[in-house]
Design an enzyme around this catalytic site. Structure first.
Site, PDB file in Angstrom:
ATOM      1  N   ALA A 113      -0.733   1.987  -1.487  1.00  0.00           N
ATOM      2  CA  ALA A 113      -0.848   0.606  -1.012  1.00  0.00           C
ATOM      3  C   ALA A 113       0.330  -0.239  -1.493  1.00  0.00           C
ATOM      4  O   ALA A 113       0.881  -1.042  -0.723  1.00  0.00           O
ATOM      5  CB  ALA A 113      -2.167  -0.001  -1.481  1.00  0.00           C
ATOM      6  N   GLY A 167      -3.909   7.028  -6.909  1.00  0.00           N
ATOM      7  CA  GLY A 167      -3.147   7.423  -5.723  1.00  0.00           C
ATOM      8  C   GLY A 167      -3.179   6.368  -4.639  1.00  0.00           C
ATOM      9  O   GLY A 167      -2.153   6.057  -4.020  1.00  0.00           O
ATOM     10  N   CYS A 168      -4.344   5.785  -4.424  1.00  0.00           N
ATOM     11  CA  CYS A 168      -4.470   4.764  -3.377  1.00  0.00           C
ATOM     12  C   CYS A 168      -3.710   3.499  -3.743  1.00  0.00           C
ATOM     13  O   CYS A 168      -3.149   2.824  -2.874  1.00  0.00           O
ATOM     14  CB  CYS A 168      -5.942   4.472  -3.107  1.00  0.00           C
ATOM     15  SG  CYS A 168      -6.813   5.913  -2.431  1.00  0.00           S
ATOM     16  N   THR A 169      -3.665   3.175  -5.030  1.00  0.00           N
ATOM     17  CA  THR A 169      -2.895   2.023  -5.484  1.00  0.00           C
ATOM     18  C   THR A 169      -1.405   2.271  -5.279  1.00  0.00           C
ATOM     19  O   THR A 169      -0.684   1.402  -4.778  1.00  0.00           O
ATOM     20  CB  THR A 169      -3.210   1.707  -6.954  1.00  0.00           C
ATOM     21  OG1 THR A 169      -4.606   1.387  -7.059  1.00  0.00           O
ATOM     22  CG2 THR A 169      -2.371   0.542  -7.468  1.00  0.00           C
TER      23      THR A 169
END
Length: 157
Positions: free
Chosen positions: A51, A46-48
């Site tokens: 970002a 999710g963070c990738t």
């Protein structure tokens, strides 16, 4: 849980190390609008996604007068690996003791698979040129967040 920020309030100032260990302050961005987004952990799916969405929209944000800064509890080394792996060109800052996340209301109770714990709440705060909160969003979704943020800011019709 820390109090969430509201539009019109002064954004808490901060200075945190970036992926190279250099100090970066909110004050470094005075005079322009800045998107400060909080994400739980570098290099996770999710963070990738989030970002990379910011990375892919960075030129458009810059053209609209915005800087982008990502903050997580990860250490500078993990942030450097994440930035290198995903070709992220905006500052990623380390808030290892989560004091900045707490000041921004982005640290608190979370629930996952029936388990309750304290952690970083995926959040985005837009800070105006004079340091005032223009927009604060909490519990945002990683996927589609950047497009929704741009719409909420009136940048995309």
């Amino acid at each position: 849980m820390a109090a969430r920020l509201e539009p019109g309030r002064k954004a808490p100032d901060f200075t945190l190390p970036d992926a190279q260990g250099r100090p970066v302050s909110l004050a470094d961005h005075r005079g322009r609008r800045v998107v400060v987004y909080f994400y739980p952990k570098a290099s996770t799916p999710g963070c990738t996604t989030q970002a990379c969405d910011f990375r892919d929209s960075l030129e458009r944000f810059a053209a609209d007068g915005f800087a982008v800064v990502g903050i997580s509890p990860d250490g500078p080394e993990a942030l450097a690996r994440f930035a290198d792996a995903e070709a992220l060109t905006f500052p990623l800052l380390s808030d290892a003791d989560h004091r900045v996340a707490e000041a921004y209301g982005a640290w608190g109770e979370k629930k996952n698979y029936g388990k309750t714990y304290e952690g970083l709440v995926r959040s985005t705060v837009v800070v105006g040129p004079e340091g005032d909160v223009e927009l604060a969003q909490y519990n945002v979704r990683a996927t589609g967040h950047v497009a929704k943020l741009r719409r909420d800011l009136g940048l995309d019709a």
